[in-house]
Motif scaffolding. Structure first.
Motif, PDB file in Angstrom:
ATOM      1  N   SER A 139       0.716  -1.169  -0.220  1.00 44.26           N
ATOM      2  CA  SER A 139      -0.014   0.067  -0.087  1.00 44.26           C
ATOM      3  C   SER A 139       0.749   1.232   0.117  1.00 44.26           C
ATOM      4  CB  SER A 139      -0.879   0.020   1.193  1.00 44.26           C
ATOM      5  OG  SER A 139      -1.804  -1.056   1.266  1.00 44.26           O
ATOM      6  N   LYS A 140       0.299   2.282  -0.609  1.00 46.19           N
ATOM      7  CA  LYS A 140       1.011   3.721  -0.439  1.00 46.19           C
ATOM      8  C   LYS A 140      -0.033   4.663  -0.205  1.00 46.19           C
ATOM      9  CE  LYS A 140       4.645   6.419  -2.960  1.00 46.19           C
ATOM     10  NZ  LYS A 140       5.372   6.244  -4.229  1.00 46.19           N
ATOM     11  N   ASN A 141       0.189   5.798   0.368  1.00 51.17           N
ATOM     12  CA  ASN A 141      -0.626   7.077   0.684  1.00 51.17           C
ATOM     13  C   ASN A 141      -0.404   8.024  -0.281  1.00 51.17           C
ATOM     14  OD1 ASN A 141      -1.763   5.366   2.573  1.00 51.17           O
ATOM     15  ND2 ASN A 141      -0.540   6.332   4.275  1.00 51.17           N
ATOM     16  N   ALA A 142      -1.366   8.873  -0.339  1.00 53.57           N
ATOM     17  CA  ALA A 142      -1.201  10.046  -0.923  1.00 53.57           C
ATOM     18  C   ALA A 142      -2.022  11.079  -0.511  1.00 53.57           C
ATOM     19  CB  ALA A 142      -1.284  10.013  -2.641  1.00 53.57           C
ATOM     20  N   THR A 143      -2.032  12.609  -0.729  1.00 54.68           N
ATOM     21  CA  THR A 143      -3.118  13.616  -0.212  1.00 54.68           C
ATOM     22  C   THR A 143      -3.892  14.048  -1.048  1.00 54.68           C
ATOM     23  OG1 THR A 143      -1.445  13.738   1.704  1.00 54.68           O
ATOM     24  CG2 THR A 143      -3.106  15.398   1.448  1.00 54.68           C
ATOM     25  N   ALA A 144      -5.054  14.025  -0.894  1.00 58.63           N
ATOM     26  CA  ALA A 144      -5.999  14.538  -1.784  1.00 58.63           C
ATOM     27  C   ALA A 144      -6.238  16.076  -1.452  1.00 58.63           C
ATOM     28  CB  ALA A 144      -7.129  13.871  -2.195  1.00 58.63           C
ATOM     29  N   ARG A 145      -6.383  17.198  -2.079  1.00 56.08           N
ATOM     30  CA  ARG A 145      -6.404  18.518  -1.724  1.00 56.08           C
ATOM     31  C   ARG A 145      -7.647  19.181  -2.379  1.00 56.08           C
ATOM     32  NH1 ARG A 145      -3.166  23.686  -1.967  1.00 56.08           N
ATOM     33  NH2 ARG A 145      -3.711  24.508  -0.073  1.00 56.08           N
ATOM     34  N   SER A 146      -8.649  19.692  -1.739  1.00 56.30           N
ATOM     35  CA  SER A 146      -9.627  20.339  -2.566  1.00 56.30           C
ATOM     36  C   SER A 146      -9.046  21.542  -3.149  1.00 56.30           C
ATOM     37  CB  SER A 146     -10.795  21.032  -1.475  1.00 56.30           C
ATOM     38  OG  SER A 146     -10.206  21.912  -0.639  1.00 56.30           O
ATOM     39  N   ASN A 147      -9.642  22.137  -4.519  1.00 56.99           N
ATOM     40  CA  ASN A 147      -9.261  23.103  -5.272  1.00 56.99           C
ATOM     41  C   ASN A 147      -9.833  24.251  -4.883  1.00 56.99           C
ATOM     42  OD1 ASN A 147      -8.652  21.410  -7.687  1.00 56.99           O
ATOM     43  ND2 ASN A 147     -10.468  20.696  -7.644  1.00 56.99           N
ATOM     44  N   ARG A 148     -10.625  24.587  -3.803  1.00 62.45           N
ATOM     45  CA  ARG A 148     -10.948  25.704  -3.024  1.00 62.45           C
ATOM     46  C   ARG A 148     -11.287  25.712  -1.733  1.00 62.45           C
ATOM     47  NH1 ARG A 148     -16.716  26.204  -3.222  1.00 62.45           N
ATOM     48  NH2 ARG A 148     -17.819  24.287  -4.193  1.00 62.45           N
ATOM     49  N   SER A 149     -11.633  26.549  -1.363  1.00 54.78           N
ATOM     50  CA  SER A 149     -11.937  26.525   0.256  1.00 54.78           C
ATOM     51  C   SER A 149     -13.268  26.100   0.407  1.00 54.78           C
ATOM     52  CB  SER A 149     -11.924  28.221   0.767  1.00 54.78           C
ATOM     53  OG  SER A 149     -12.283  28.125   2.259  1.00 54.78           O
ATOM     54  N   LEU A 150     -13.281  25.185   1.350  1.00 50.40           N
ATOM     55  CA  LEU A 150     -14.588  24.429   1.914  1.00 50.40           C
ATOM     56  C   LEU A 150     -14.780  24.567   3.386  1.00 50.40           C
ATOM     57  CD1 LEU A 150     -14.038  21.016  -0.167  1.00 50.40           C
ATOM     58  CD2 LEU A 150     -15.455  23.294  -0.923  1.00 50.40           C
ATOM     59  N   THR A 151     -16.261  24.879   3.756  1.00 49.28           N
ATOM     60  CA  THR A 151     -16.431  25.132   5.175  1.00 49.28           C
ATOM     61  C   THR A 151     -17.548  23.902   5.525  1.00 49.28           C
ATOM     62  OG1 THR A 151     -18.351  26.809   4.594  1.00 49.28           O
ATOM     63  CG2 THR A 151     -15.997  27.292   5.007  1.00 49.28           C
ATOM     64  N   GLY A 152     -17.420  23.858   6.996  1.00 52.03           N
ATOM     65  CA  GLY A 152     -18.476  22.859   7.383  1.00 52.03           C
ATOM     66  C   GLY A 152     -17.877  21.440   7.629  1.00 52.03           C
ATOM     67  N   ASP A 153     -18.501  20.456   7.857  1.00 49.29           N
ATOM     68  CA  ASP A 153     -17.967  19.073   8.156  1.00 49.29           C
ATOM     69  C   ASP A 153     -17.928  18.384   6.620  1.00 49.29           C
ATOM     70  OD1 ASP A 153     -17.365  16.687   9.401  1.00 49.29           O
ATOM     71  OD2 ASP A 153     -19.437  16.398  10.057  1.00 49.29           O
ATOM     72  N   VAL A 154     -16.991  18.272   6.207  1.00 47.78           N
ATOM     73  CA  VAL A 154     -16.621  17.857   4.685  1.00 47.78           C
ATOM     74  C   VAL A 154     -16.321  16.247   4.630  1.00 47.78           C
ATOM     75  CG1 VAL A 154     -15.274  18.074   2.617  1.00 47.78           C
ATOM     76  CG2 VAL A 154     -15.964  20.069   4.045  1.00 47.78           C
ATOM     77  N   LYS A 155     -16.857  15.461   4.124  1.00 52.46           N
ATOM     78  CA  LYS A 155     -16.659  13.841   4.038  1.00 52.46           C
ATOM     79  C   LYS A 155     -15.988  13.795   2.727  1.00 52.46           C
ATOM     80  CE  LYS A 155     -18.279  13.125   7.848  1.00 52.46           C
ATOM     81  NZ  LYS A 155     -17.676  12.602   8.852  1.00 52.46           N
ATOM     82  N   THR A 156     -15.452  12.839   2.442  1.00 52.39           N
ATOM     83  CA  THR A 156     -14.479  12.459   1.167  1.00 52.39           C
ATOM     84  C   THR A 156     -15.127  11.017   0.837  1.00 52.39           C
ATOM     85  OG1 THR A 156     -12.592  11.613   2.236  1.00 52.39           O
ATOM     86  CG2 THR A 156     -12.724  13.879   1.417  1.00 52.39           C
TER      87      THR A 156
END
Length: 164
Positions: A139-156
């Motif tokens: 296994s290997k990890n990476a980080t996903a980053r949103s394209n813009r600012s998001l607020t609230g409780d965000v799920k992926t």
């Protein structure tokens, strides 16, 4: 949205009534000013909604382009997971950990589309992350980053993934 602006304008017109001597009353003048500010706020909100929709459409199109570049990939959605929750950064953009688990006998690379959603399941943003050189059986990890600012409780969640 246009209906809200029309309603505020109608309210402003009604509130600009004249006093008994034909001059606008102070109360009506203040009410008209408040109505004008409300109309401006509605207009700004409409603009923000439009911009958010445009940003999401752009991010979705970009994700599609990145998958198109990833030729001859096998469907690997079941081999990739996200942390499920997103952590806000100092700039308001959120990140989530993505883990690709390679069940094959040779190293593989993955392209992963990660969706960012609110508590109601509404799509807020989407991005694509690559996880290169995941070892055979590892296994290997990476980080996903949103394209813009998001607020609230965000799920992926993983919208789609491919390996090659």
């Amino acid at each position: 949205m246009a209906l809200a602006v029309s309603a505020v304008a109608a309210l402003a017109a009604q509130l600009t009534a004249c006093s008994d001597d034909g001059t606008p009353s102070d109360t009506a003048s203040k009410a008209a000013s408040a109505a004008s500010r409300a109309a401006s706020a509605v207009s700004e909100a409409a603009s923000a909604v439009t911009e958010a929709g445009d940003a999401l459409a752009s991010a979705t199109a970009e994700a599609g382009r990145k998958f198109d570049e990833f030729k001859n990939g096998a469907d690997a959605k079941s081999e990739v997971k996200t942390s499920g929750t997103a952590s806000p950064g100092s700039d308001g953009r959120v990140t989530a950990e993505v883990t690709a688990t390679n069940p094959t006998s040779s190293a593989k690379s993955y392209v992963v589309q990660v969706d960012f959603r609110d508590q109601s399941g509404n799509l807020l943003d989407t991005t694509v992350v690559t996880v290169d050189d995941v070892p055979a059986g590892g296994s290997k990890n990476a980080t996903a980053r949103s394209n813009r600012s998001l607020t609230g409780d965000v799920k992926t969640d993983v919208a789609r993934a491919a390996r090659h």
